[in-house]
Design a protein around this motif. Structure first.
Motif, PDB file in Angstrom:
ATOM      1  N   LYS A 119      -4.853   1.221 -10.130  1.00 23.12           N
ATOM      2  CA  LYS A 119      -5.041   0.143  -9.157  1.00 23.12           C
ATOM      3  C   LYS A 119      -3.987   0.214  -8.048  1.00 23.12           C
ATOM      4  O   LYS A 119      -4.293  -0.005  -6.878  1.00 23.12           O
ATOM      5  CB  LYS A 119      -4.973  -1.211  -9.861  1.00 23.12           C
ATOM      6  N   GLU A 120      -2.732   0.531  -8.427  1.00 25.35           N
ATOM      7  CA  GLU A 120      -1.664   0.632  -7.437  1.00 25.35           C
ATOM      8  C   GLU A 120      -1.938   1.782  -6.465  1.00 25.35           C
ATOM      9  O   GLU A 120      -1.733   1.643  -5.247  1.00 25.35           O
ATOM     10  CB  GLU A 120      -0.321   0.848  -8.141  1.00 25.35           C
ATOM     11  N   ILE A 121      -2.408   2.904  -6.989  1.00 27.03           N
ATOM     12  CA  ILE A 121      -2.703   4.058  -6.142  1.00 27.03           C
ATOM     13  C   ILE A 121      -3.849   3.741  -5.193  1.00 27.03           C
ATOM     14  O   ILE A 121      -3.793   4.055  -3.991  1.00 27.03           O
ATOM     15  CB  ILE A 121      -3.038   5.284  -7.020  1.00 27.03           C
ATOM     16  N   GLN A 124       4.757  -0.569   2.536  1.00 27.69           N
ATOM     17  CA  GLN A 124       4.754  -1.768   3.383  1.00 27.69           C
ATOM     18  C   GLN A 124       5.524  -1.532   4.680  1.00 27.69           C
ATOM     19  O   GLN A 124       5.042  -1.844   5.775  1.00 27.69           O
ATOM     20  CB  GLN A 124       5.352  -2.952   2.629  1.00 27.69           C
ATOM     21  N   VAL A 125       6.739  -0.975   4.573  1.00 30.05           N
ATOM     22  CA  VAL A 125       7.539  -0.779   5.789  1.00 30.05           C
ATOM     23  C   VAL A 125       6.973   0.346   6.646  1.00 30.05           C
ATOM     24  O   VAL A 125       7.126   0.346   7.875  1.00 30.05           O
ATOM     25  CB  VAL A 125       9.032  -0.521   5.466  1.00 30.05           C
ATOM     26  N   PRO A 149      -2.319  11.879   0.197  1.00 27.99           N
ATOM     27  CA  PRO A 149      -1.938  10.674  -0.523  1.00 27.99           C
ATOM     28  C   PRO A 149      -0.939  10.960  -1.637  1.00 27.99           C
ATOM     29  O   PRO A 149      -0.754  12.120  -2.045  1.00 27.99           O
ATOM     30  CB  PRO A 149      -3.280  10.194  -1.108  1.00 27.99           C
ATOM     31  N   GLY A 150      -0.304   9.898  -2.127  1.00 26.04           N
ATOM     32  CA  GLY A 150       0.648  10.045  -3.221  1.00 26.04           C
ATOM     33  C   GLY A 150      -0.019  10.577  -4.470  1.00 26.04           C
ATOM     34  O   GLY A 150      -1.131  10.196  -4.811  1.00 26.04           O
ATOM     35  N   ARG A 181      -2.561   1.395  -2.480  1.00 24.02           N
ATOM     36  CA  ARG A 181      -1.695   2.088  -1.523  1.00 24.02           C
ATOM     37  C   ARG A 181      -2.523   2.984  -0.611  1.00 24.02           C
ATOM     38  O   ARG A 181      -2.267   3.063   0.593  1.00 24.02           O
ATOM     39  CB  ARG A 181      -0.635   2.904  -2.264  1.00 24.02           C
ATOM     40  N   ASP A 182      -3.507   3.663  -1.177  1.00 24.19           N
ATOM     41  CA  ASP A 182      -4.387   4.510  -0.363  1.00 24.19           C
ATOM     42  C   ASP A 182      -5.059   3.679   0.723  1.00 24.19           C
ATOM     43  O   ASP A 182      -5.112   4.084   1.895  1.00 24.19           O
ATOM     44  CB  ASP A 182      -5.470   5.149  -1.238  1.00 24.19           C
TER      45      ASP A 182
END
Length: 231
Positions: free
Chosen positions: A178-180, A104-105, A15-16, A183-184
Motif C-alpha cells: 500500500k505504501e509503494i 512529500q518534500v 519507482p522505488g 508513493r507511486d
C-alpha cells in the motif's frame, strides 16, 4: 564543485524498489564513474526538516534547508556513509517512514529547484551514473543514455519485505504494498517533475530479472553507444 557538461551521464530512473540504487552503484563501481543518489538528497532534506522542527509542507523553509544542507558522502569498505551536520544518518534516511517524508518534500517545486544545481554538479569525468526519478527528464535531459527501471508493485513490495527481514525489521507485506502504491501515485501525479520515462529512455522491467542481468544489459547498451570500451 562545478559541472563538466562534457562528461557522459547514464541516467537511471524509476519507482522505488525497481533496483535503481543497487544497479547504479554496481555500474558506477564497475566503470569507475561517479555516482549520484538523488533520492538521498531528498531524504536528507526531509531528515533535516524533522531535526530542525520544520513542517514538511512549509515549502519556503524546507527549500532553505535544501539550499544549505551540510552533507557528506563517505565511501568506506564498499559502503557509503551519509553524514548530515556531522551525524551519521545512513540508516535513519533509509527507513520507510523517511521515504514517505522524502516523497512529500520532493513534490515541492522550490525544494526541487534548490537541489537542481547541486545534483548537476556531480557531472564530472570520467562519467556519472545518476539514480533518481527525474534524472533523464529534468536534471540531465541531454544524458547520453537514459534507462527507466520498473517492476510490478507486488514484486517491489516483496523485495522490500525481504530486505527488511534480512535487517531484522518486522514489516507487513500488505502494508508495504500500500505504501509503494501510494508513493507511486504521488510521484507520478505531482505537478513538477512527475515520475515518468523520458521520451528517449529505454524501459527495463526487472520483475523477472536478476541484478547482474540488469547490470550486464546496461553495460552492453553503453558499449553499443560507444560510451565505454568493451570490458
Amino acid at each position: 564543485m562545478s559541472q563538466d557538461a562534457t562528461a557522459a551521464v547514464l541516467a537511471i530512473d524509476g519507482p522505488g524498489g525497481a533496483g535503481k540504487g543497487t544497479v547504479s552503484r554496481l555500474i558506477a563501481e564497475r566503470l569507475g564513474w561517479h555516482l549520484l543518489d538523488s533520492g538521498a538528497l531528498y531524504r536528507l532534506t526531509a531528515q533535516a526538516a524533522l531535526k530542525h522542527e520544520v513542517a514538511l509542507d512549509d515549502e519556503p523553509a524546507v527549500a532553505h534547508l535544501a539550499e544549505s544542507l551540510d552533507v557528506a558522502f563517505i565511501a568506506e569498505s564498499g559502503e557509503t556513509r551519509v553524514m548530515l551536520e556531522g551525524d551519521d544518518v545512513s540508516a535513519a534516511i533509509r527507513t520507510e517512514a523517511m521515504g514517505e517524508c522524502a516523497s512529500q518534500v520532493a513534490a515541492l517545486p522550490l525544494v526541487r529547484q534548490a537541489l537542481l544545481a547541486r545534483q548537476r554538479d556531480f557531472q564530472k569525468p570520467p562519467g556519472l551514473v545518476a539514480d533518481g526519478r527525474d534524472m533523464g527528464t529534468v536534471v540531465f535531459p541531454a544524458a547520453a543514455l537514459k534507462i527507466f527501471l520498473t517492476a510490478s508493485a507486488e514484486e517491489r513490495a516483496r523485495r522490500r519485505h525481504l530486505q527488511l527481514q534480512e535487517a531484522g525489521v518486522d514489516a507487513i507485506l500488505s502494508s508495504l504494498l500500500k505504501e509503494i502504491q501510494s508513493r507511486d501515485a504521488r510521484d507520478m501525479q505531482r505537478a513538477v517533475a512527475p515520475l515518468k520515462p523520458a521520451d528517449d529512455a529505454i524501459e527495463l522491467d526487472t520483475t523477472e530479472l536478476s541484478i547482474p542481468d540488469v547490470v550486464d544489459h546496461i553495460q552492453r547498451l553503453l558499449e553499443d553507444r560507444s560510451l565505454i570500451a568493451s570490458i
